[in-house]
Design an enzyme around this catalytic site. Structure first.
Site, mmCIF file in Angstrom:
data_model
loop_
_atom_site.group_PDB
_atom_site.id
_atom_site.type_symbol
_atom_site.label_atom_id
_atom_site.label_comp_id
_atom_site.label_asym_id
_atom_site.label_seq_id
_atom_site.Cartn_x
_atom_site.Cartn_y
_atom_site.Cartn_z
ATOM 1 N N TYR A 1 6.686 -4.990 7.701
ATOM 2 C CA TYR A 1 6.574 -3.686 8.331
ATOM 3 C C TYR A 1 7.389 -3.719 9.628
ATOM 4 O O TYR A 1 7.099 -4.507 10.528
ATOM 5 C CB TYR A 1 5.117 -3.296 8.649
ATOM 6 C CG TYR A 1 5.125 -1.952 9.340
ATOM 7 C CD1 TYR A 1 5.168 -0.783 8.587
ATOM 8 C CD2 TYR A 1 5.214 -1.846 10.726
ATOM 9 C CE1 TYR A 1 5.273 0.457 9.197
ATOM 10 C CE2 TYR A 1 5.327 -0.612 11.345
ATOM 11 C CZ TYR A 1 5.350 0.527 10.579
ATOM 12 O OH TYR A 1 5.483 1.756 11.176
ATOM 13 N N ASP B 1 8.937 -1.172 12.740
ATOM 14 C CA ASP B 1 9.112 0.146 13.322
ATOM 15 C C ASP B 1 10.609 0.427 13.408
ATOM 16 O O ASP B 1 11.442 -0.488 13.309
ATOM 17 C CB ASP B 1 8.493 0.185 14.727
ATOM 18 C CG ASP B 1 7.028 0.590 14.672
ATOM 19 O OD1 ASP B 1 6.658 1.374 13.782
ATOM 20 O OD2 ASP B 1 6.263 0.132 15.542
ATOM 21 N N ARG C 1 0.889 -1.163 0.000
ATOM 22 C CA ARG C 1 0.000 0.000 0.000
ATOM 23 C C ARG C 1 0.924 1.209 0.000
ATOM 24 O O ARG C 1 2.007 1.184 0.577
ATOM 25 C CB ARG C 1 -0.876 0.059 1.256
ATOM 26 C CG ARG C 1 -2.036 -0.873 1.286
ATOM 27 C CD ARG C 1 -3.094 -0.611 0.260
ATOM 28 N NE ARG C 1 -3.842 0.637 0.465
ATOM 29 C CZ ARG C 1 -4.727 1.102 -0.405
ATOM 30 N NH1 ARG C 1 -4.967 0.458 -1.538
ATOM 31 N NH2 ARG C 1 -5.384 2.212 -0.155
HETATM 32 P P1 FAD Z 1 14.232 2.451 4.304
HETATM 33 O O1 FAD Z 1 14.111 3.620 5.173
HETATM 34 O O2 FAD Z 1 13.211 2.259 3.257
HETATM 35 O O3 FAD Z 1 15.669 2.484 3.618
HETATM 36 C C1 FAD Z 1 16.008 1.733 2.484
HETATM 37 C C2 FAD Z 1 16.933 2.582 1.638
HETATM 38 O O4 FAD Z 1 17.463 1.788 0.583
HETATM 39 C C3 FAD Z 1 16.218 3.765 0.977
HETATM 40 O O5 FAD Z 1 16.896 4.971 1.280
HETATM 41 C C4 FAD Z 1 16.293 3.437 -0.508
HETATM 42 O O6 FAD Z 1 16.407 4.591 -1.326
HETATM 43 C C5 FAD Z 1 17.535 2.581 -0.570
HETATM 44 N N1 FAD Z 1 17.550 1.685 -1.752
HETATM 45 C C6 FAD Z 1 16.590 0.815 -2.116
HETATM 46 N N2 FAD Z 1 16.942 0.201 -3.262
HETATM 47 C C7 FAD Z 1 18.154 0.683 -3.617
HETATM 48 C C8 FAD Z 1 19.020 0.461 -4.717
HETATM 49 N N3 FAD Z 1 18.714 -0.392 -5.694
HETATM 50 N N4 FAD Z 1 20.193 1.126 -4.772
HETATM 51 C C9 FAD Z 1 20.510 2.033 -3.806
HETATM 52 N N5 FAD Z 1 19.713 2.292 -2.755
HETATM 53 C C10 FAD Z 1 18.550 1.629 -2.653
HETATM 54 N N6 FAD Z 1 8.441 3.570 12.524
HETATM 55 C C11 FAD Z 1 8.387 3.967 13.817
HETATM 56 O O7 FAD Z 1 9.116 3.438 14.657
HETATM 57 N N7 FAD Z 1 7.558 4.986 14.217
HETATM 58 C C12 FAD Z 1 6.736 5.615 13.343
HETATM 59 O O8 FAD Z 1 5.992 6.535 13.743
HETATM 60 C C13 FAD Z 1 6.750 5.201 11.963
HETATM 61 N N8 FAD Z 1 5.960 5.804 11.056
HETATM 62 C C14 FAD Z 1 5.985 5.382 9.764
HETATM 63 C C15 FAD Z 1 5.144 6.000 8.833
HETATM 64 C C16 FAD Z 1 5.132 5.582 7.498
HETATM 65 C C17 FAD Z 1 4.233 6.264 6.497
HETATM 66 C C18 FAD Z 1 5.947 4.490 7.110
HETATM 67 C C19 FAD Z 1 5.904 3.964 5.700
HETATM 68 C C20 FAD Z 1 6.787 3.875 8.016
HETATM 69 C C21 FAD Z 1 6.820 4.306 9.339
HETATM 70 N N9 FAD Z 1 7.689 3.740 10.287
HETATM 71 C C22 FAD Z 1 7.638 4.156 11.589
HETATM 72 C C23 FAD Z 1 8.637 2.688 9.893
HETATM 73 C C24 FAD Z 1 10.024 3.230 9.499
HETATM 74 O O9 FAD Z 1 9.882 4.074 8.383
HETATM 75 C C25 FAD Z 1 10.943 2.046 9.182
HETATM 76 O O10 FAD Z 1 11.127 1.274 10.325
HETATM 77 C C26 FAD Z 1 12.344 2.440 8.695
HETATM 78 O O11 FAD Z 1 12.317 3.482 7.778
HETATM 79 C C27 FAD Z 1 12.990 1.235 8.050
HETATM 80 O O12 FAD Z 1 14.309 1.533 7.659
HETATM 81 P P2 FAD Z 1 15.018 0.682 6.508
HETATM 82 O O13 FAD Z 1 16.434 1.116 6.497
HETATM 83 O O14 FAD Z 1 14.713 -0.747 6.664
HETATM 84 O O15 FAD Z 1 14.249 1.105 5.153
#
Ligand code: FAD
Length: 368
Positions: free
Chosen positions: A349, A351, A249
């Site tokens: 998902y 946090d 979504r």
């Molecule tokens: P991401 O932040 O998605 O990082 C992945 C990175 O990889 C991105 O920068 C992307 O550009 C990069 N990437 C992907 N593919 C490639 C590629 N091929 N080459 C180079 N780079 C690439 N958590 C909470 O604890 N509290 C909250 O209030 C909360 N609110 C949220 C609200 C929303 C709308 C959403 C969607 C999520 C929320 N979250 C919240 C969850 C939080 O956003 C995540 O836990 C966190 O961002 C996850 O980090 P990550 O590094 O796994 O992923």
């Protein structure tokens, strides 16, 4: 030539934490991101002196002291407590469901009266085996709260009727018989005083970072610059969608700067729980930081069906996608040099505190 011990694909909170910990332990890391900024979805950007959560409101909350101490060792967090308000056709209700909500809904003033009211409504519904989300919610909380605060909001979020959504989406509904509007039950909660981008900047300090760099644009090259790879992008993309696309979504944000308006809605988060309002909520960013600027910035959130190319936000953990993910995971597990982690690579998902916790565990195991 292998110049680096690790290539980290993604500067989100997971990738940045892993890179930070590896580099602290003497490992040479190169971190790349296809976006033009660090931080992934926790990225905040200053607009009119206000930290704007560009990819949706982010509140850090955890009961894990190690995780809390870890993030606080880089930046200072404020004492923000998430207390969203719901607006249903102009009438306001506190969330999560607590004595304030029950008073606003029924005029009840004691926990006993509130519990009796909920029990009456649950009995009246007579649902023993809920077949869908609607029946599940009514069986847990009764019809008044369901029709005012859950039904239309959930239908906007999922783009489907509550009777067509599976019951498991709502396993339980937090109900509190105290006058406590704190959304989370965790021990620690807050927001970095200078925004999340500062936190990620500190995590990545001293590490080589290349932005606007998509791993897949030159995969062979990037595979050659490091011994091992930590991949935090979409798992289906890694395998060229060989089994098909995993579904999400997504959310569209409409952000407006309201010059000369110092306080638009008096709260960081207001949910619109009626069907007529097209957005699900309005975020007023300054309230995350107790800002007293003369302007304000608001973001309206529109929940949207995802199509390939859109920003992937919430995994759809239904049967089709779970089976598809299991197939990708089997391929991922067979990769010797690549570790898949974070919300996109694990199609889960998470946090923020969970990705930090996972990163701490992962680095421990990588260093053994
Ligand atoms: P991401 O932040 O998605 O990082 C992945 C990175 O990889 C991105 O920068 C992307 O550009 C990069 N990437 C992907 N593919 C490639 C590629 N091929 N080459 C180079 N780079 C690439 N958590 C909470 O604890 N509290 C909250 O209030 C909360 N609110 C949220 C609200 C929303 C709308 C959403 C969607 C999520 C929320 N979250 C919240 C969850 C939080 O956003 C995540 O836990 C966190 O961002 C996850 O980090 P990550 O590094 O796994 O992923």
């Amino acid at each position: 030539m292998l110049k680096n011990d690790f290539l980290v694909v993604g500067t989100g909170l997971f990738g940045a934490t892993v890179a930070c910990l590896l580099s602290r332990n003497g490992k040479q890391c190169l971190v790349i991101d296809k976006r033009s900024h660090i931080g992934g979805n926790v990225y905040t950007e200053s607009m009119n002196g206000i930290d704007v959560h560009k990819y949706g409101a982010h509140i850090f909350h955890t009961s894990n002291k190690q995780v809390w101490d870890f993030v606080n060792s880089f930046v200072e967090f404020n004492r923000y407590t998430n207390s969203p308000v719901a607006n249903y056709k102009g009438k306001l209700y506190n969330l999560p469901f607590n004595m304030n909500t029950f008073y606003q809904m029924w005029g009840v003033t004691t926990p006993e009266q509130a519990a009796t009211k909920i029990e009456e409504q649950r009995k009246e519904a007579g649902i023993t085996h809920p077949r869908n989300l609607e029946e599940q919610a009514i069986s847990l909380i009764g019809k008044d709260i369901y029709y005012t605060l859950i039904k239309e909001y959930t239908e906007k979020q999922w783009g489907r009727k509550a009777t067509e959504l599976p019951a498991f989406i709502i396993r339980r509904l937090p109900v509190r018989y105290t006058f406590d509007n704190n959304y989370f039950n965790d021990k620690y909660q807050g927001i970095p005083v200078d925004g999340y981008t500062k936190l990620v900047e500190k995590l990545l300090a001293g590490i080589e970072v290349k932005l606007n760099t998509d791993y897949f644009e030159d995969k062979d090259y990037f595979d050659s610059v490091a011994d091992r790879i930590i991949y935090t992008g979409e798992i289906d993309r890694y395998f060229d969608y060989c089994f098909g696309h995993l579904e999400y979504r997504t959310v569209r944000f409409e952000t407006e700067v309201l010059e000369g308006v110092s306080n638009f809605q008096g709260n960081a988060v207001v949910n619109y729980t009626d069907a007529e309002t097209p957005y699900t909520r309005i975020i007023e960013h300054k309230h995350f930081g107790f800002g007293n600027q003369s302007d304000t910035v608001i973001s309206k959130e529109f929940s949207k069906e995802w199509k390939p190319g859109d920003e992937p936000y919430y995994p759809v953990n239904d049967e089709r996608n779970s089976l598809l993910y299991a197939k990708y995971k089997a391929l991922a597990d067979a990769q010797e040099r690549v570790v898949f982690g974070g919300r996109l690579a694990e199609y889960k998902y998470y946090d923020m505190h969970q990705v930090v916790e996972n990163a701490l565990y992962l680095v421990d195991s990588l260093l053994k």
